[in-house]
Design a protein around this motif. Structure first.
Motif, PDB file in Angstrom:
ATOM      1  N   ASN A 140      -5.267 -10.035  11.803  1.00 45.24           N
ATOM      2  CA  ASN A 140      -5.449 -11.425  12.198  1.00 45.24           C
ATOM      3  C   ASN A 140      -6.872 -11.639  12.733  1.00 45.24           C
ATOM      4  O   ASN A 140      -7.702 -10.719  12.729  1.00 45.24           O
ATOM      5  CB  ASN A 140      -4.387 -11.857  13.213  1.00 45.24           C
ATOM      6  N   ALA A 141      -7.150 -12.834  13.207  1.00 42.74           N
ATOM      7  CA  ALA A 141      -8.504 -13.169  13.666  1.00 42.74           C
ATOM      8  C   ALA A 141      -8.927 -12.332  14.858  1.00 42.74           C
ATOM      9  O   ALA A 141     -10.127 -12.134  15.096  1.00 42.74           O
ATOM     10  CB  ALA A 141      -8.583 -14.654  14.005  1.00 42.74           C
ATOM     11  N   GLN A 142      -7.979 -11.839  15.632  1.00 38.99           N
ATOM     12  CA  GLN A 142      -8.275 -10.994  16.801  1.00 38.99           C
ATOM     13  C   GLN A 142      -8.339  -9.512  16.441  1.00 38.99           C
ATOM     14  O   GLN A 142      -8.368  -8.657  17.321  1.00 38.99           O
ATOM     15  CB  GLN A 142      -7.213 -11.203  17.891  1.00 38.99           C
ATOM     16  N   LYS A 143      -8.335  -9.203  15.137  1.00 36.31           N
ATOM     17  CA  LYS A 143      -8.374  -7.830  14.641  1.00 36.31           C
ATOM     18  C   LYS A 143      -7.163  -7.028  15.087  1.00 36.31           C
ATOM     19  O   LYS A 143      -7.243  -5.823  15.345  1.00 36.31           O
ATOM     20  CB  LYS A 143      -9.671  -7.123  15.059  1.00 36.31           C
ATOM     21  N   GLN A 144      -6.039  -7.708  15.182  1.00 33.75           N
ATOM     22  CA  GLN A 144      -4.762  -7.044  15.422  1.00 33.75           C
ATOM     23  C   GLN A 144      -4.051  -6.867  14.082  1.00 33.75           C
ATOM     24  O   GLN A 144      -4.103  -7.754  13.222  1.00 33.75           O
ATOM     25  CB  GLN A 144      -3.902  -7.884  16.374  1.00 33.75           C
ATOM     26  N   ALA A 145      -3.410  -5.721  13.915  1.00 35.44           N
ATOM     27  CA  ALA A 145      -2.745  -5.423  12.654  1.00 35.44           C
ATOM     28  C   ALA A 145      -1.322  -5.961  12.661  1.00 35.44           C
ATOM     29  O   ALA A 145      -0.504  -5.573  13.492  1.00 35.44           O
ATOM     30  CB  ALA A 145      -2.742  -3.920  12.395  1.00 35.44           C
ATOM     31  N   ARG A 146      -1.053  -6.865  11.722  1.00 36.84           N
ATOM     32  CA  ARG A 146       0.315  -7.356  11.551  1.00 36.84           C
ATOM     33  C   ARG A 146       1.046  -6.544  10.484  1.00 36.84           C
ATOM     34  O   ARG A 146       2.280  -6.531  10.452  1.00 36.84           O
ATOM     35  CB  ARG A 146       0.285  -8.838  11.186  1.00 36.84           C
ATOM     36  N   GLY A 147       0.279  -5.905   9.625  1.00 38.03           N
ATOM     37  CA  GLY A 147       0.867  -5.085   8.585  1.00 38.03           C
ATOM     38  C   GLY A 147      -0.170  -4.140   8.019  1.00 38.03           C
ATOM     39  O   GLY A 147      -1.368  -4.254   8.297  1.00 38.03           O
ATOM     40  N   ARG A 148       0.298  -3.168   7.229  1.00 37.10           N
ATOM     41  CA  ARG A 148      -0.586  -2.207   6.563  1.00 37.10           C
ATOM     42  C   ARG A 148       0.000  -1.910   5.189  1.00 37.10           C
ATOM     43  O   ARG A 148       1.084  -1.317   5.081  1.00 37.10           O
ATOM     44  CB  ARG A 148      -0.712  -0.920   7.379  1.00 37.10           C
ATOM     45  N   PRO A 149      -0.694  -2.293   4.119  1.00 39.42           N
ATOM     46  CA  PRO A 149      -0.152  -2.086   2.773  1.00 39.42           C
ATOM     47  C   PRO A 149      -0.195  -0.619   2.359  1.00 39.42           C
ATOM     48  O   PRO A 149      -1.145   0.100   2.668  1.00 39.42           O
ATOM     49  CB  PRO A 149      -1.063  -2.937   1.895  1.00 39.42           C
ATOM     50  N   VAL A 150       0.857  -0.198   1.666  1.00 42.02           N
ATOM     51  CA  VAL A 150       0.926   1.190   1.195  1.00 42.02           C
ATOM     52  C   VAL A 150       1.179   1.167  -0.320  1.00 42.02           C
ATOM     53  O   VAL A 150       0.289   0.889  -1.102  1.00 42.02           O
ATOM     54  CB  VAL A 150       2.016   2.001   1.935  1.00 42.02           C
ATOM     55  N   GLY A 151       2.425   1.423  -0.733  1.00 39.45           N
ATOM     56  CA  GLY A 151       2.726   1.517  -2.147  1.00 39.45           C
ATOM     57  C   GLY A 151       2.798   0.156  -2.831  1.00 39.45           C
ATOM     58  O   GLY A 151       3.136  -0.855  -2.219  1.00 39.45           O
ATOM     59  N   LEU A 152       2.491   0.150  -4.133  1.00 35.73           N
ATOM     60  CA  LEU A 152       2.518  -1.053  -4.952  1.00 35.73           C
ATOM     61  C   LEU A 152       3.386  -0.826  -6.177  1.00 35.73           C
ATOM     62  O   LEU A 152       3.558   0.300  -6.648  1.00 35.73           O
ATOM     63  CB  LEU A 152       1.106  -1.440  -5.415  1.00 35.73           C
ATOM     64  N   ALA A 153       3.936  -1.926  -6.720  1.00 33.40           N
ATOM     65  CA  ALA A 153       4.718  -1.866  -7.958  1.00 33.40           C
ATOM     66  C   ALA A 153       4.715  -3.252  -8.592  1.00 33.40           C
ATOM     67  O   ALA A 153       4.396  -4.255  -7.935  1.00 33.40           O
ATOM     68  CB  ALA A 153       6.149  -1.388  -7.692  1.00 33.40           C
ATOM     69  N   ILE A 154       5.085  -3.306  -9.858  1.00 33.95           N
ATOM     70  CA  ILE A 154       5.230  -4.568 -10.582  1.00 33.95           C
ATOM     71  C   ILE A 154       6.715  -4.738 -10.896  1.00 33.95           C
ATOM     72  O   ILE A 154       7.324  -3.849 -11.511  1.00 33.95           O
ATOM     73  CB  ILE A 154       4.411  -4.576 -11.880  1.00 33.95           C
ATOM     74  N   ASP A 155       7.301  -5.841 -10.461  1.00 33.27           N
ATOM     75  CA  ASP A 155       8.742  -6.008 -10.702  1.00 33.27           C
ATOM     76  C   ASP A 155       8.996  -6.493 -12.125  1.00 33.27           C
ATOM     77  O   ASP A 155       8.067  -6.701 -12.912  1.00 33.27           O
ATOM     78  CB  ASP A 155       9.380  -6.903  -9.637  1.00 33.27           C
ATOM     79  N   HIS A 156      10.276  -6.669 -12.499  1.00 33.68           N
ATOM     80  CA  HIS A 156      10.620  -6.966 -13.891  1.00 33.68           C
ATOM     81  C   HIS A 156      10.196  -8.367 -14.318  1.00 33.68           C
ATOM     82  O   HIS A 156      10.169  -8.674 -15.502  1.00 33.68           O
ATOM     83  CB  HIS A 156      12.127  -6.783 -14.106  1.00 33.68           C
ATOM     84  N   THR A 157       9.809  -9.218 -13.360  1.00 30.87           N
ATOM     85  CA  THR A 157       9.298 -10.551 -13.709  1.00 30.87           C
ATOM     86  C   THR A 157       7.778 -10.577 -13.809  1.00 30.87           C
ATOM     87  O   THR A 157       7.204 -11.601 -14.188  1.00 30.87           O
ATOM     88  CB  THR A 157       9.728 -11.583 -12.654  1.00 30.87           C
ATOM     89  N   GLY A 158       7.119  -9.469 -13.445  1.00 33.03           N
ATOM     90  CA  GLY A 158       5.661  -9.424 -13.460  1.00 33.03           C
ATOM     91  C   GLY A 158       5.022  -9.727 -12.124  1.00 33.03           C
ATOM     92  O   GLY A 158       3.793  -9.833 -12.031  1.00 33.03           O
ATOM     93  N   ALA A 159       5.804  -9.864 -11.056  1.00 33.99           N
ATOM     94  CA  ALA A 159       5.254 -10.089  -9.724  1.00 33.99           C
ATOM     95  C   ALA A 159       4.795  -8.764  -9.110  1.00 33.99           C
ATOM     96  O   ALA A 159       5.320  -7.693  -9.428  1.00 33.99           O
ATOM     97  CB  ALA A 159       6.292 -10.749  -8.823  1.00 33.99           C
TER      98      ALA A 159
END
Length: 589
Positions: A552-571
């Motif tokens: 966020n703007a205060q440099k606090q972490a709300r989340g941290r992305p790790v693994g990725l995938a593409i679902d069957h709809t292409g999202a």
């Protein structure tokens, strides 16, 4: 008739505490000098480990001795004869202060923890103590007092040695790193500044806050929503043929405490992820209504050992635990597997298991499995034996379980994927730490059979890491520079090629990369999902910042992305192991 002169003899109920405790830390500092010399003679990591523990325990006992000295003063347990002479106290204080510096130097990873700075500081600490003892107080009134000014002289000499130690640490640390825009280090030819070894490496961990009603940010033309929330350490994702999503919820095993630094690193690793305990299971998510939100959630596989990678070939499901590849039989539409499975092949695991995640992918023809095995250290500070079959991508025969090293010198390879147009294997790699905020850039690279990518001896081709001994010039000579730098310390842990059609055309054909985010750099770096365009099977342009707002703007972490995938709809699906959420990015309608 002669008279015999008599002098009052001071009487103590007991010897002052300081004088009883003072020799112990001094002896430990001297022993550290001996183990430093043994390390230089043998390059055996056990001696360097002894040194840092001896120094650390010596510092702790030095604090106790100092407090005891205060108790002596307050309690009146001192006399002119048995009180510690002031030049000794000055020497002890200087030696103690330099030992604190020495403890930080010895906590560095690799050969330079001892040579040259560590050995110099260990020798100067002992020399300061010896110099300060050249002043010998008058214990007998009949003896001649030492020349006036000797106490001042030895104290000045001790101070000079202390300043020499500080100067040596400064001189051998390398030039101070200049400011650099992190974005400048994306691409095939990143600028690489000179290395710098900090006395106290910058450890900036973003404090975490909950998402609340907020979501990550995406550019115009995209929308983002939570496929599932309330998970526990979601680390990697796998989409089954029927559209079900497997979420691997896991955490690493408890590492042993080999050095005082390990306790600090364990604390950092604990606070950069979710506070909830990792269940080490795989959860199945199903969106039965097509809304982009999972309305069915089941425990698909449980009682695993720090799982991470998943691969499916036909009805053969493979799970990469931290120490083995397990095989299960999968039936289409199945929501849970209860059979114990069978072990296909062992993988390097404990007791250290520094990089515990094991990324997994099947070859396009389904005959082989490829597994990324990270190193057991930053730059081999745990010894060569601990790195057997590590910092490698292993090729595993799916029928027999036979294993061979496919490529080596990759410190922590993750996100293994086959690029669809060229058929080549690609990976994202976490590079080494503690050479400065702009070294060494993490990277995305194709992986060639039999290739060596530098770790631990060099980085980005033939840039030699001075902290590694003994060196291997033969390996450095054939080290391959990676294809595409991702900037320093972004910690890429997930990657997926986009071959679907749901997202706008600007995101077709390239690779999405999940950057978990830095913990040892100021300013913070990463904490986002980027897109790298590809042309003819290779990166062809600067990155696009697709999913941001994890900070966020205060440099606090709300989340941290790790693994990725593409679902069957292409999202695009993103595992957020801090926010305990799987995010879904699709085209805005």
């Amino acid at each position: 008739m002669s008279q015999t002169l008599s002098y009052p003899v001071p009487i103590l109920a007991r010897r002052p505490l300081y004088l009883r405790l003072e020799p112990v830390p001094i002896a430990l500092f001297a022993a550290a000098l001996a183990t430093d010399l043994a390390y230089l003679a043998s390059i055996n990591i056990i001696w360097e480990t002894f040194s840092v523990w001896l120094i650390s325990v010596g510092i702790a006992l030095g604090v106790v001795a100092g407090l005891a000295g205060l108790v002596d003063i307050v309690a009146g347990r001192r006399t002119h004869v048995l009180m510690a002479p002031w030049p000794h106290v000055v020497g002890d204080v200087l030696a103690f202060a330099l030992s604190i510096v020495n403890a930080f130097v010895h906590s560095r990873d690799g050969y330079t923890a001892v040579w040259p700075t560590g050995l110099i500081l260990s020798a100067l600490v002992v020399l300061i103590v010896v110099i300060s003892r050249l002043y010998r107080p008058v214990l007998d009134p009949l003896r001649v007092a030492p020349p006036r000014g000797r106490g001042v002289l030895v104290s000045v000499l001790a101070l000079a040695l202390f300043l020499c130690g500080i100067g040596a640490e400064w001189a051998f640390s390398g030039p101070l790193p200049a400011q650099m825009d992190a974005a400048a280090q994306y691409g095939p030819n990143p600028p690489l500044p000179p290395p710098h070894q900090y006395l106290l490496p910058p450890m900036r961990v973003a404090p975490d806050v909950p998402w609340g009603q907020d979501t990550p940010s995406v550019p115009a033309g995209l929308k983002i929503q939570a496929l599932a929330q309330g998970l526990s350490h979601p680390r990697s994702l796998f989409v089954l043929p029927n559209g079900d999503v497997l979420v691997v919820e896991s955490g690493g095993p408890q590492p042993p405490l080999n050095r005082p630094k390990d306790a600090i690193m364990g604390w950092i690793e604990a606070i950069i992820g979710s506070r909830a305990p990792a269940p080490n299971r795989i959860t199945l998510l199903r969106d039965t209504k097509g809304t982009g939100v999972a309305d069915l959630r089941t425990v698909f596989l449980d009682h695993l050992h720090s799982p991470f990678g998943v691969a499916l070939v036909g009805h053969d499901l493979y799970i990469a635990d931290t120490d083995a590849i397990l095989h299960y039989t999968y039936t289409d539409g199945q929501t849970a597997i209860t059979d114990p499975g069978t072990k296909l092949a062992p993988l390097p695991g404990g007791p250290i298991d520094h990089h515990w995640t094991k990324s997994l992918v099947a070859s396009p023809d389904g005959t082989k499995l490829y597994v990324g095995v990270g190193s057991n250290s930053n730059i081999m500070e745990n010894g060569l034996a601990a790195e057997l079959d590590r910092a490698d991508i292993l090729e595993v025969d799916r029928t027999t379980g036979a294993t061979r090293v496919f490529a080596s010198g990759l410190r922590n390879p993750n996100g293994l994927q086959f690029e669809p147009t060229s058929g080549k294997l690609w990976a994202v790699v976490n590079e080494r730490d503690e050479l400065g905020p702009n070294l060494v850039p993490d990277y995305l690279t194709s992986v060639k059979d039999g290739a060596f990518y530098g770790w631990p001896y060099s980085y980005y081709g033939q840039h030699v890491d001075p902290r590694v001994e003994p060196q291997r010039p033969d390996l450095v000579a054939r080290a391959i520079a990676p294809d595409y730098a991702l900037s320093s310390h972004v910690a890429p842990l997930g990657m997926v090629f986009y071959t679907a059609n749901n997202l706008p055309a600007a995101y077709h054909g390239g690779a999405f990369v999940g950057e978990h985010g830095s913990w040892d750099r100021t300013p913070l770096n990463g904490y986002q999902v980027i897109y790298i365009p590809f042309t003819n099977g290779a990166p062809s342009g600067p990155p696009q910042y697709v999913v941001t707002g994890f900070l966020n703007a205060q440099k606090q972490a709300r989340g941290r992305p790790v693994g990725l995938a593409i679902d069957h709809t292409g999202a695009l699906l993103i595992a957020d192991d801090l926010g305990n959420t799987v995010w879904r990015v699709s085209a805005a309608k």
